[in-house]
Write a protein that holds these residues in place. Sequence first.
Motif, PDB file in Angstrom:
ATOM      1  N   ASP A   9      -0.957   1.036  -4.308  1.00  0.00           N
ATOM      2  CA  ASP A   9      -0.708   2.474  -4.425  1.00  0.00           C
ATOM      3  C   ASP A   9       0.753   2.844  -4.675  1.00  0.00           C
ATOM      4  O   ASP A   9       1.108   4.014  -4.615  1.00  0.00           O
ATOM      5  CB  ASP A   9      -1.222   3.182  -3.165  1.00  0.00           C
ATOM      6  N   GLN A  54       3.325   2.462  -2.907  1.00  0.00           N
ATOM      7  CA  GLN A  54       4.134   2.892  -1.763  1.00  0.00           C
ATOM      8  C   GLN A  54       5.315   1.940  -1.583  1.00  0.00           C
ATOM      9  O   GLN A  54       6.345   2.313  -1.054  1.00  0.00           O
ATOM     10  CB  GLN A  54       3.286   2.901  -0.493  1.00  0.00           C
ATOM     11  N   ARG A  97       9.911   3.658   2.087  1.00  0.00           N
ATOM     12  CA  ARG A  97       8.508   3.618   1.696  1.00  0.00           C
ATOM     13  C   ARG A  97       8.109   4.964   1.110  1.00  0.00           C
ATOM     14  O   ARG A  97       8.348   6.006   1.685  1.00  0.00           O
ATOM     15  CB  ARG A  97       7.643   3.311   2.908  1.00  0.00           C
TER      16      ARG A  97
HETATM   17 MG    MG Z   1      -0.859   2.769   1.048  1.00  0.00          MG
END
Ligand code: MG
Length: 312
Positions: free
Chosen positions: A97, A99, A198
């Motif tokens: 994803d 991140q 993050r």
């Molecule tokens: Mg994630």
Amino acid sequence: MKKVSLVIPMYYEEEVAEECYKRLIGVLGTIKENYDYEIVFVNDGSKDKTLSILEGIAKNDKNVKVVSFSRNFGHQAAVTCGLKYATGDAIVIMDADLQDPPELIPDMLKYWEEGNDVIYGKRKTREGESFFKLFTAKTFYSVLNGLSDVEIPKDTGDFRLVDKQVVDVINSLPERNKFLRGLFSWVGFNQYAYEYERKERFAGETKYPLKKMLKLASDGIINFSAKPLKFIGTLAIISFLASFFILVFAIISFCMKLDNMAPGWASIMVTMTFLSGVILSSLYIVGEYISRIFDNIKARPEYIVERTINVD
Ligand code: MG
Ligand code: UDP
């Protein structure tokens, strides 16, 4: 030329798969003079378009491997599998994803070239995560470190760059339900905490509902600690002490003719607490055996050799 492998698990990631690949290729393009690459996508039983998107990508790029599970086996199983298929000299584990920004890979490679074996991502900040997630994560790592014999770094997920030698060790471990971030810490070697920010998930929502988080947490605690079993021993001692004090109290009351107890109270209480002590200590003994059996079935090696000199 050295090769970098990227291991990426995917579970219902049709919204991010394409973008993930694009971002990775962008980054890999900047280091292609020095490194070959390979991307191992593991489809963890998604039933949406994830797999067909990955198939499309793999058709046009021979450096992309796709491994697809028959059903959902979970994030840790998907990463464990990806590590088995990765053939690079350095292996990066990251979420699909985005991140964990792929743009950090070239920098992590520098630390690897300097001789670090595990460069693990340590989150300085976590954008777009709920208070609940941050709070549970923090509590979990404090509990885990309190219980475990191995120091497992806080604010660390599975995002990391790992030398092939370490991955070989992890691959050789026969234990099941691997708690990877714990094992990567347990193996030792040269570890480097790489601080990063993050990001928010690129699209879609988390594939880690509370149930999966609890499973991960219990794998972490149970695989790295026998203390919950030993706690039964503490309960046994408390029970025996209670029994002893009630007995003393009853004898004193009896001798001083204090009429302060219902008839039968003392005998029942003493018997009950004493028997609880007996039962708990039996459980504790059984627990001691189970913890030995558990150590044996995990079958982690008793040591790991990092380097040998003049040995074939
Ligand atoms: Mg994630
Ligand atoms: N994932 C997986 N199997 C699962 C759950 C998650 O392979 O059963 C993958 C998911 O596709 C993602 C990574 O694991 O690449 C991390 O999941 P997610 O981003 O949903 O977790 P979070 O970042 O919210 O903790």
